[in-house]
Scaffold this motif. Structure first.
Motif, PDB file in Angstrom:
ATOM      1  N   PHE A   1       9.118  -8.959  13.033  1.00 27.37           N
ATOM      2  CA  PHE A   1       8.525  -8.281  11.882  1.00 27.37           C
ATOM      3  C   PHE A   1       8.777  -6.781  11.952  1.00 27.37           C
ATOM      4  CE2 PHE A   1       5.870 -12.096  11.596  1.00 27.37           C
ATOM      5  CZ  PHE A   1       5.996 -12.341  10.249  1.00 27.37           C
ATOM      6  N   GLY A   2       8.700  -6.266  13.176  1.00 28.33           N
ATOM      7  CA  GLY A   2       8.903  -4.828  13.357  1.00 28.33           C
ATOM      8  C   GLY A   2      10.253  -4.377  12.833  1.00 28.33           C
ATOM      9  N   MET A   3      11.222  -5.299  12.821  1.00 28.74           N
ATOM     10  CA  MET A   3      12.561  -4.931  12.375  1.00 28.74           C
ATOM     11  C   MET A   3      12.670  -4.871  10.864  1.00 28.74           C
ATOM     12  SD  MET A   3      14.553  -7.326  15.005  1.00 28.74           S
ATOM     13  CE  MET A   3      16.157  -7.251  14.224  1.00 28.74           C
ATOM     14  N   GLY A   4      11.674  -5.369  10.182  1.00 31.99           N
ATOM     15  CA  GLY A   4      11.750  -5.383   8.726  1.00 31.99           C
ATOM     16  C   GLY A   4      10.905  -4.288   8.109  1.00 31.99           C
ATOM     17  N   LEU A   5      10.573  -4.497   6.865  1.00 27.24           N
ATOM     18  CA  LEU A   5       9.782  -3.513   6.136  1.00 27.24           C
ATOM     19  C   LEU A   5       8.315  -3.939   6.146  1.00 27.24           C
ATOM     20  CD1 LEU A   5       9.749  -1.076   4.183  1.00 27.24           C
ATOM     21  CD2 LEU A   5      10.068  -2.708   2.328  1.00 27.24           C
ATOM     22  N   ASN A   6       7.452  -3.037   6.563  1.00 22.32           N
ATOM     23  CA  ASN A   6       6.015  -3.323   6.573  1.00 22.32           C
ATOM     24  C   ASN A   6       5.315  -2.369   5.610  1.00 22.32           C
ATOM     25  OD1 ASN A   6       5.229  -5.107   9.252  1.00 22.32           O
ATOM     26  ND2 ASN A   6       7.157  -4.027   9.417  1.00 22.32           N
ATOM     27  N   VAL A   7       4.686  -2.911   4.598  1.00 21.64           N
ATOM     28  CA  VAL A   7       4.030  -2.034   3.630  1.00 21.64           C
ATOM     29  C   VAL A   7       2.564  -2.427   3.470  1.00 21.64           C
ATOM     30  CG1 VAL A   7       6.063  -1.437   2.286  1.00 21.64           C
ATOM     31  CG2 VAL A   7       4.839  -3.522   1.738  1.00 21.64           C
ATOM     32  N   ASP A   8       1.701  -1.463   3.264  1.00 23.28           N
ATOM     33  CA  ASP A   8       0.289  -1.801   3.153  1.00 23.28           C
ATOM     34  C   ASP A   8      -0.266  -1.539   1.761  1.00 23.28           C
ATOM     35  OD1 ASP A   8       0.276   0.978   3.327  1.00 23.28           O
ATOM     36  OD2 ASP A   8      -1.747   0.988   4.157  1.00 23.28           O
ATOM     37  N   LEU A   9      -1.332  -2.252   1.452  1.00 25.75           N
ATOM     38  CA  LEU A   9      -2.065  -2.053   0.201  1.00 25.75           C
ATOM     39  C   LEU A   9      -3.429  -1.484   0.563  1.00 25.75           C
ATOM     40  CD1 LEU A   9      -1.319  -5.488  -1.482  1.00 25.75           C
ATOM     41  CD2 LEU A   9      -0.532  -3.274  -2.285  1.00 25.75           C
ATOM     42  N   GLN A  10      -3.792  -0.412  -0.092  1.00 23.40           N
ATOM     43  CA  GLN A  10      -5.097   0.205   0.123  1.00 23.40           C
ATOM     44  C   GLN A  10      -5.973  -0.075  -1.100  1.00 23.40           C
ATOM     45  OE1 GLN A  10      -6.174   1.976   2.791  1.00 23.40           O
ATOM     46  NE2 GLN A  10      -4.268   1.425   3.827  1.00 23.40           N
ATOM     47  N   PRO A  11      -7.279   0.081  -0.974  1.00 26.22           N
ATOM     48  CA  PRO A  11      -8.119  -0.072  -2.166  1.00 26.22           C
ATOM     49  C   PRO A  11      -7.752   1.009  -3.178  1.00 26.22           C
ATOM     50  CG  PRO A  11      -9.438   0.012  -0.181  1.00 26.22           C
ATOM     51  CD  PRO A  11      -8.056   0.370   0.225  1.00 26.22           C
ATOM     52  N   PRO A  12      -7.839   0.679  -4.469  1.00 29.12           N
ATOM     53  CA  PRO A  12      -7.468   1.654  -5.486  1.00 29.12           C
ATOM     54  C   PRO A  12      -8.441   2.828  -5.537  1.00 29.12           C
ATOM     55  CG  PRO A  12      -8.393  -0.328  -6.487  1.00 29.12           C
ATOM     56  CD  PRO A  12      -8.248  -0.613  -5.036  1.00 29.12           C
ATOM     57  N   GLU A  13      -7.938   4.006  -5.810  1.00 27.02           N
ATOM     58  CA  GLU A  13      -8.814   5.152  -5.990  1.00 27.02           C
ATOM     59  C   GLU A  13      -9.318   5.150  -7.451  1.00 27.02           C
ATOM     60  OE1 GLU A  13      -4.797   5.809  -6.955  1.00 27.02           O
ATOM     61  OE2 GLU A  13      -5.639   5.146  -5.049  1.00 27.02           O
ATOM     62  N   TYR A  14     -10.228   6.066  -7.754  1.00 26.23           N
ATOM     63  CA  TYR A  14     -10.933   6.019  -9.042  1.00 26.23           C
ATOM     64  C   TYR A  14      -9.995   5.884 -10.251  1.00 26.23           C
ATOM     65  CZ  TYR A  14     -13.808   7.478 -13.004  1.00 26.23           C
ATOM     66  OH  TYR A  14     -14.418   7.531 -14.226  1.00 26.23           O
TER      67      TYR A  14
END
Ligand code: ADP
Ligand code: MG
Length: 474
Positions: A289-302
């Motif tokens: 997995f480390g070799m690929g793309l890791n993207v995160d989702l955060q809670p939306p802001e206002y």
């Protein structure tokens, strides 16, 4: 010439975003505004700059920092080459937005939905066709509102849907519950499939995938399993939080993933946490997995919460007064699913009593959704419980004497969070963690802060824990 198999423009854009946070506005204007992405080659990004002087200056000042960021983003070493182009011109025109009207979100409110992707050059032109049998047709890019919290993940997903199996493979989308992981995952499938019905897209939850896999080993039909999954072009695996327990099964999975990857099949996973935090996953799988793309989702802001609410109201053809939308947007901060639920509840109520919703009604109906401001100071007990559960430890481990790494690190995180969320002194915190000294607590907090600087996955994890602690019983 740019090779279509390597398209790292997304990494470049995100690297710019990140460096913008690091340098002063003036510095950014001076050095970064004049860089124009030109093309990508294998493990290399070419950027145009206006002069040799400029090139030497930026190389000296920023090259190694930019390359480090690119490494963190992409998971592999990537060279950045500055090419002097006296009047630097962009390789492509900005992507045409098919329709800039309200259909694609409210442009005034910060968040916006992704316009439909133009069909890939490698694929036959888009044709109207029956929807994919395994995918939910509601989960499409046009209905996904983009804000700061999710733009990197959303753009990565869009890029993958246009060119599966090339630059961002495998891809892991991670984040807390209700933040749009399944939506994005399926949107990739829907978009790719609607562009080319010949594309084989398969969506499964990790649980189903693993069960099928184990069954196939037991029944000695693993060739069938392999044939089934090796013939797909895009494999979407949802909720990868529970990897199979047995080492041997994971080894087998590792080989399956490798085979798919080597055959340029696109693999995309979702998970509720970064892979490095999956305790039971073998190192080989982690590094895959480390070799690929890791993207995160955060809670939306206002602003994004408001844009999401407006989009959903518009999709339902309902009318909700602005001040009510703002009330909901201000108070429901956890995730998009909760926003949806709150809105559904209001609309159902309005229909029932056949009356437009006003502030009073909204306040009364949504009591349960609104955070209780009185509940500031959470108990150490609750923090320990939530952290222990997340790391699959017992509550007692948080207070106990064991100092193995698997326990010490979560304990340090819990101490750090206790410091953040309570008014307790370090001495009091130490007392709550099995009678430890206040210097131990200070040391733990320092270590976590240091680690956050080098490990980009740690801060999102901590923020997610804080949210769970807050929402529990709140
Ligand atoms: P997860 O898989 O992360 O738990 P989902 O993808 O199921 O979350 O999202 C929960 C709900 O919120 C879904 O109905 C989804 O369509 C909606 N949703 C999530 N993010 C967005 C967004 N950015 N714009 C519009 N709807 C969203
Ligand atoms: Mg989901």
């Amino acid at each position: 010439m740019s090779d279509p198999a390597w398209d790292y423009e997304l990494f470049w854009k995100e690297a710019l975003n990140q460096i913008q946070q690091d340098v002063s506005a003036q510095e950014f204007e001076m050095w970064f505004r004049n860089m124009v992405y030109h093309s990508s080659r294998e493990n290399e990004i070419v950027v145009n700059v206006p002069s040799s002087f400029y090139r030497d200056q930026v190389a000296q000042r920023y090259l190694s920092r930019m390359e480090t960021i690119l490494y963190e983003l992409s998971g592999h070493r990537m060279a950045l080459t500055f090419d002097v182009q006296p009047r630097a011109q962009s390789r492509t025109q900005p992507r045409a937005v098919a329709d800039s009207s309200a259909e694609h979100g409210d442009p005034d409110k910060g968040g916006k939905a992704i316009p439909p992707a133009s069909p890939s050059t490698r694929r036959p032109p888009r044709s109207r066709q029956a929807p994919h049998p395994n995918l939910n047709t509601d989960y499409i890019f046009e209905r996904f509102v983009i804000g700061e919290n999710n733009s990197f993940a959303a753009n990565a997903a869009l890029a993958i849907s246009k060119n599966p199996g090339t630059a961002y493979n495998p891809c892991l989308i991670y984040g807390g519950v209700g933040l749009g992981k399944t939506h994005l995952l399926q949107a990739i499938g829907n978009e790719a499939y609607s562009g080319n019905a010949e594309l084989k897209v398969s969506y499964v939850t990790a649980e189903t995938f693993t069960n099928e896999f184990i069954l196939s080993i037991g029944e000695k039909t693993s060739h069938r399993f392999k044939n089934k999954y090796r013939s797909v072009d895009i494999l979407l695996i949802d909720d990868f939080h529970f990897p199979p327990g047995k080492r041997q099964t994971q080894e087998e999975l590792f080989h399956t993933f490798n085979a798919l990857h080597d055959a340029n099949k696109q693999l995309i996973f979702t998970c509720d946490r970064p892979v490095s935090e999956l305790r039971d996953l073998t190192d080989r799988l982690k590094s895959r997995f480390g070799m690929g793309l890791n993207v995160d989702l955060q809670p939306p802001e206002y602003e994004t919460r408001i844009a999401i609410l407006n989009k959903k109201i518009q999709e339902k053809g309902a009318h909700v007064p602005t001040e009510v939308v703002e009330l909901v947007g201000r108070n429901v901060q956890t995730n998009v699913r909760d926003l949806e639920r709150a809105l559904t509840k209001l609309l159902a109520y309005a229909e029932l009593v056949n009356q437009e919703i006003n502030i009073d009604i909204a306040q009364r109906q949504l009591q349960d959704y609104f955070a209780n401001p009185g509940q500031r100071n959470v108990s150490t007990e609750r923090i320990q419980r939530v952290v222990a559960e997340y790391f699959n430890l017992s509550h007692g481990d948080m207070r106990g004497k064991k100092r193995t790494k698997a326990i010490a690190f979560p304990r340090q995180i819990a101490m750090y969070i206790t410091r953040e969320m309570t008014e307790l002194s370090t001495t009091e915190i130490g007392a709550n963690y099995g009678g430890r000294d206040h210097t131990t607590v200070m040391h733990a907090c320092q270590r976590i802060e240091d680690r956050m600087k080098t490990d980009p996955t740690l801060e999102p994890t901590i923020r997610q824990l804080i949210r769970s602690i807050r929402s529990e019983g709140g």
